[in-house]
Design an enzyme around this catalytic site. Sequence first.
Site, short mmCIF file in Angstrom:
data_model
loop_
_atom_site.label_atom_id
_atom_site.label_comp_id
_atom_site.label_asym_id
_atom_site.label_seq_id
_atom_site.Cartn_x
_atom_site.Cartn_y
_atom_site.Cartn_z
CB SER A 130 -0.99 -0.08 0.77
OG SER A 130 -1.31 1.00 1.63
CE1 TYR B 175 -4.91 -2.42 5.34
CE2 TYR B 175 -3.42 -0.04 4.98
CZ TYR B 175 -4.01 -1.16 4.31
OH TYR B 175 -4.59 -1.18 2.84
N1 LIG Z 1 -8.49 -0.31 -1.33
C1 LIG Z 1 -7.81 0.70 -1.05
O1 LIG Z 1 -7.79 1.75 -1.40
C2 LIG Z 1 -6.30 -0.40 -0.86
C3 LIG Z 1 -4.80 0.72 -0.96
C4 LIG Z 1 -4.11 0.18 -0.69
C5 LIG Z 1 -4.04 -1.02 -0.70
N2 LIG Z 1 -4.52 -1.84 -0.74
C6 LIG Z 1 -4.38 -3.80 -0.04
O2 LIG Z 1 -5.22 -3.89 -1.38
C7 LIG Z 1 -5.74 -5.34 -0.94
C8 LIG Z 1 -7.70 -5.66 -1.07
O3 LIG Z 1 -7.69 -4.35 -1.06
P1 LIG Z 1 -9.29 -4.02 -1.33
O4 LIG Z 1 -9.41 -2.57 -1.28
O5 LIG Z 1 -9.64 -5.07 -2.70
O6 LIG Z 1 -10.67 -5.21 -0.45
P2 LIG Z 1 -11.54 -5.08 -0.17
O7 LIG Z 1 -12.52 -4.76 -1.21
O8 LIG Z 1 -11.65 -5.08 1.14
O9 LIG Z 1 -11.54 -6.76 -0.76
C9 LIG Z 1 -10.47 -7.50 0.17
C10 LIG Z 1 -10.42 -9.19 -0.43
O10 LIG Z 1 -9.77 -10.12 0.54
C11 LIG Z 1 -10.52 -10.87 0.98
N3 LIG Z 1 -10.06 -11.69 2.78
C12 LIG Z 1 -9.98 -10.70 2.99
N4 LIG Z 1 -9.68 -11.42 4.06
C13 LIG Z 1 -8.80 -12.24 4.69
C14 LIG Z 1 -8.74 -13.68 4.58
N5 LIG Z 1 -8.08 -13.56 5.74
N6 LIG Z 1 -8.19 -14.51 3.51
C15 LIG Z 1 -8.53 -14.83 2.02
N7 LIG Z 1 -9.09 -13.93 1.89
C16 LIG Z 1 -9.38 -12.65 2.71
C17 LIG Z 1 -11.72 -10.76 1.22
O11 LIG Z 1 -13.36 -11.16 1.08
P3 LIG Z 1 -13.83 -12.41 2.72
O12 LIG Z 1 -13.68 -11.27 3.23
O13 LIG Z 1 -14.82 -12.98 1.69
O14 LIG Z 1 -12.55 -13.20 2.93
C18 LIG Z 1 -12.30 -10.16 -0.45
O15 LIG Z 1 -12.59 -10.64 -1.86
C19 LIG Z 1 -5.58 -5.65 0.43
O16 LIG Z 1 -4.75 -5.60 1.18
C20 LIG Z 1 -5.89 -3.88 0.51
O17 LIG Z 1 -4.50 -3.89 2.03
C21 LIG Z 1 -6.26 -1.99 -0.71
#
Ligand SMILES: NC(=O)c1ccc[n+]([C@@H]2O[C@H](COP(=O)([O-])OP(=O)(O)OC[C@H]3O[C@@H](n4cnc5c(N)ncnc54)[C@H](OP(=O)(O)O)[C@@H]3O)[C@@H](O)[C@H]2O)c1
Length: 253
Positions: free
Chosen positions: A141, A154
């Site tokens: 991130s 985080y």
């Molecule tokens: N969105 C942003 O602004 C942003 C910015 C920088 C980095 N990121 C990173 O990008 C990644 C994805 O973020 P996102 O925004 O797409 O999140 P999201 O919309 O909450 O989606 C998260 C995904 O991960 C799964 N997940 C969560 N905990 C899990 C576990 N213990 N085991 C397996 N699967 C799991 C969720 O499904 P279930 O809940 O059904 O398990 C879902 O499919 C994360 O690592 C986040 O930190 C996001």
Amino acid sequence: MKLKDKVALITGGSLGLGKAAAFLFAKEGAKVIITGRTESSLQKTVDEATQQGLELDYMVGDVSDEQRTIETVQHIIDKYGKIDILFNNAGVLFLGTTHETETEIWDKTFAINVKGTYLMSKHVIPHMLEKGYGCIVNNSSILGLKAVPGVAAYNATKGAVTQLTRSMALEYAQQGIRVNAICPGTIETPMVDNMLDAMPDRDAAEDFFKSFHPMGRFGTPEEIAHAVLFLCDDNVGFMTGTMLSVDGGWVAK
Ligand SMILES: NC(=O)c1ccc[n+]([C@@H]2O[C@H](COP(=O)([O-])OP(=O)(O)OC[C@H]3O[C@@H](n4cnc5c(N)ncnc54)[C@H](OP(=O)(O)O)[C@@H]3O)[C@@H](O)[C@H]2O)c1
């Protein structure tokens, strides 16, 4: 097709960034397996892909559960014979300053964001070493490079993912495995939507977070998926150990 005949495992592929990467990878010819904890959510994503003429496979599993991780990897090896690409994407975010973060939340954030990345890598890498080929992208991130107040756990986990990525890149540099990280700014996903909903004034919070990005907007999941695809392209085979920022200019500040 940039990923023809490649087998790609994407953790947390039912929503947000993982889902966008899964769709793009499938369009580029990869056999894609997504994971997540909620089967209904995985099934919904697979159905949506099918409607678009794309094929996705899924395995239910929590990345912090080592036994389930072993079973997931073995299932993919039995079915597809290899794993070329691992996108360690699953992650969670909880709000809280250091003294306000419950110990349980601290542990859970580390279990999923850091241990989950380590466990999946640990069990996939031996198969990549066997083939002498692999591409791992860890989802760090912008908060793995910079700090903001109010997301202590985080911030700390993403710093760890950044450093783990560098360690892994060095460890396997001469064995055909490239390891890079993507460092997204704020992207429109369910994670960010839920975070904004948890704020007392959603509109003010949105403006506040947008103000970190010189472009003045949030990114889209597709913009991140294309950057992950770039890291997985064999044409950039000299790239390893890189933190690729895709953040509307935030890291430049
Ligand atoms: N969105 C942003 O602004 C942003 C910015 C920088 C980095 N990121 C990173 O990008 C990644 C994805 O973020 P996102 O925004 O797409 O999140 P999201 O919309 O909450 O989606 C998260 C995904 O991960 C799964 N997940 C969560 N905990 C899990 C576990 N213990 N085991 C397996 N699967 C799991 C969720 O499904 P279930 O809940 O059904 O398990 C879902 O499919 C994360 O690592 C986040 O930190 C996001």
